[in-house]
Design a protein around this motif. Sequence first.
Motif, short mmCIF file in Angstrom:
data_model
loop_
_atom_site.label_atom_id
_atom_site.label_comp_id
_atom_site.label_asym_id
_atom_site.label_seq_id
_atom_site.Cartn_x
_atom_site.Cartn_y
_atom_site.Cartn_z
N TYR A 53 -41.14 -18.93 28.40
CA TYR A 53 -40.74 -19.40 27.08
C TYR A 53 -41.95 -19.76 26.22
O TYR A 53 -42.06 -19.34 25.08
CB TYR A 53 -39.81 -20.60 27.21
CG TYR A 53 -39.48 -21.23 25.87
CD1 TYR A 53 -38.66 -20.56 24.97
CD2 TYR A 53 -40.01 -22.46 25.50
CE1 TYR A 53 -38.37 -21.10 23.73
CE2 TYR A 53 -39.71 -23.01 24.27
CZ TYR A 53 -38.90 -22.33 23.39
OH TYR A 53 -38.62 -22.87 22.16
N ILE A 54 -42.88 -20.53 26.79
CA ILE A 54 -43.94 -21.14 25.98
C ILE A 54 -44.83 -20.09 25.32
O ILE A 54 -45.05 -20.13 24.11
CB ILE A 54 -44.75 -22.13 26.85
CG1 ILE A 54 -43.85 -23.29 27.26
CG2 ILE A 54 -45.97 -22.65 26.08
CD1 ILE A 54 -44.51 -24.39 28.02
N ILE B 60 -49.92 -23.05 26.23
CA ILE B 60 -49.93 -23.16 24.77
C ILE B 60 -51.22 -22.56 24.21
O ILE B 60 -51.22 -22.02 23.11
CB ILE B 60 -49.77 -24.61 24.25
CG1 ILE B 60 -50.67 -25.58 24.99
CG2 ILE B 60 -48.34 -25.06 24.27
CD1 ILE B 60 -50.83 -26.90 24.24
N VAL C 191 -42.74 -17.79 22.76
CA VAL C 191 -42.30 -18.32 21.48
C VAL C 191 -43.39 -18.16 20.42
O VAL C 191 -43.10 -18.02 19.23
CB VAL C 191 -41.84 -19.81 21.64
CG1 VAL C 191 -43.01 -20.74 21.65
CG2 VAL C 191 -40.87 -20.18 20.55
N PHE C 192 -44.67 -18.11 20.84
CA PHE C 192 -45.75 -17.93 19.88
C PHE C 192 -45.84 -16.49 19.36
O PHE C 192 -46.23 -16.26 18.23
CB PHE C 192 -47.10 -18.31 20.50
CG PHE C 192 -47.32 -19.79 20.57
CD1 PHE C 192 -47.76 -20.50 19.46
CD2 PHE C 192 -47.10 -20.48 21.74
CE1 PHE C 192 -47.96 -21.86 19.51
CE2 PHE C 192 -47.30 -21.84 21.80
CZ PHE C 192 -47.73 -22.55 20.69
#
Lengths: 289, 286
Positions: free
Chosen positions: B227-228, B136, B231-232
């Motif tokens: 994915y993580i 993240i 997605v940003f």
Amino acid sequence: MAAGREGGGKRGTWAPWALMSPAVLWLTLFFLVPVYFLLRTALSNVDFVGNTTFAWRWHNFSEAWTTYNSEFIRSFWYGALATLLCIALGYPLAYVIAVRGGRWRNMLLGLVVVPFFTSYLIRTLAWKTLLQDRGPFVSLLRDVHLIGANGRLLSTPAAVIGGLTYNFLPFMILPIYVSLEKIDLNLVAAAKDLYSNPWRAFRKVVLPLSLPGVFAGSLLTFIPASGDFVNASLLGSPQTSMIGNVVQGNFLATVNYPSAAAISFVFMAIILVLVLLYARVLGTEELSV
Amino acid sequence: MTTLSARHEAGGAVTGGFTPPVWARKLGTYLLNVWASVVLLYLFAPIFVIIAFSFNKPKGRFNYLWQRFTLDNWRHPFRYSDLVHAMEYSLRIAVIAAAVATAMGALMAIALARYRFRGNSIVNLLIVLPLTTPEIVLGSSLLTLFISANTPRGFTTILIAHIMFCVSFVALTVKARLRGFDWTLEDASMDLGAPPWRTFRKVTLPLITPGILAAFLLSFALSIDDYIITVFVSGNSVTFPIQVINQAKVSVPPQINVLATMVLGVSVTVMAIGSLLGARRAARLG
């Protein structure tokens, strides 16, 4: 890191830098520079339409912690529990493969990796299927009265921690396997010759030698597990939301960049401190496997 | 008598030096094997579900409960064009990202393994840091960079992010393979009059190809499944994982399981062929 010992020995001044320059440039531009911009955004003001201006606003950090401390604590708690579960599940399997695998070793290792050839999200959706209210696990647990007649698994912390454990388990098994495989089995034989019983031989010889693997595996499990938001959003409920859910929401849904950046930065700082503490406690400073 | 006293001493020096009976040891071994088998089953549990539910005929829009067996889903695996397009998009990104990251990361690993130079440890740190940074943080920090630079998010930004996290993996994998590589082979080739480029192509490259191939496959797998971070930095672009998550909010068609089973089948085949070729190569080299 013993650079000189590890290097091929050739002295070079410009040649290595020429070879490395694309990768070094890329990592600098798209890893180091972004972290600087993250910090800069975290110290910014935001107006009501979402524009940010840099303002040395340290207050954002304390606000990030006080507003979301329960998500922070929950993330580290879930991450730690998942890591412990991974050790409990992964160590014995790695041990059996490394010590008793014989000629089946590579095939067994392949079996450990194969499930992870499917997409991460689809695996997690499959867990959602397994943990359904009318699914096999819930009815089993209801029958043996471990949960009440209306008890459920989905949307509970157990489901989220279980999902995290599952998804990061190979990152625990593989480093432990690598460190166990390197152990000279003659050492164990020697311990037994010296009348050590099998359990003590394991505790005094095998376990200490495999700690670097446990250390690397724990980092590779704990860091992604505590920063994850996929398991919490697919298997959990708003009551199990983790810091990743907050960062994602603030960046992509409510568009409060300074707040989101501050949370992200605080999270990174805490992870760094925890990793260093952990390294001190285990007495190893090797970060790479 | 001497062994007995030695044994007594060993037992006395450390507290509780007790040797368990044979049956207890056998039971221990047995339990350990059972535990390991249970963990392997646990690893495969969702895989069985994915395969089984690709043959399910769900009631309603969510493929979560077993209803009855059907082959329909396998007859129309590409029925949901959104899923197929997203898969194509992800494949395109994964191929480019893996190729670029492998080239850059391998050159970096060669430099690190082959030369001694100042700043070596800083470069090593630069490789490891992205791997120990939570995803993240990687994703959100890239997003702040792109926002500050007014870069529109899409194909290029996804590619930039994927190359970034793959480079570190490639550099580590190839570097590990190069440990113990005999660099004097290159000198020998050059002594025999081969120019540097020819030496690289004929001597160095064939020797490091297996490591580079492994790094490429790893990067490909990491990229296609991410994915993580994605997605940003994806803006309105839709990769396969993003499509699966978006779709799962409104419906989970069994075609997701069909596609996942196909991907699994292909990967297992590639792995099996790879290990067979590896075994043959090893046998040939003796």
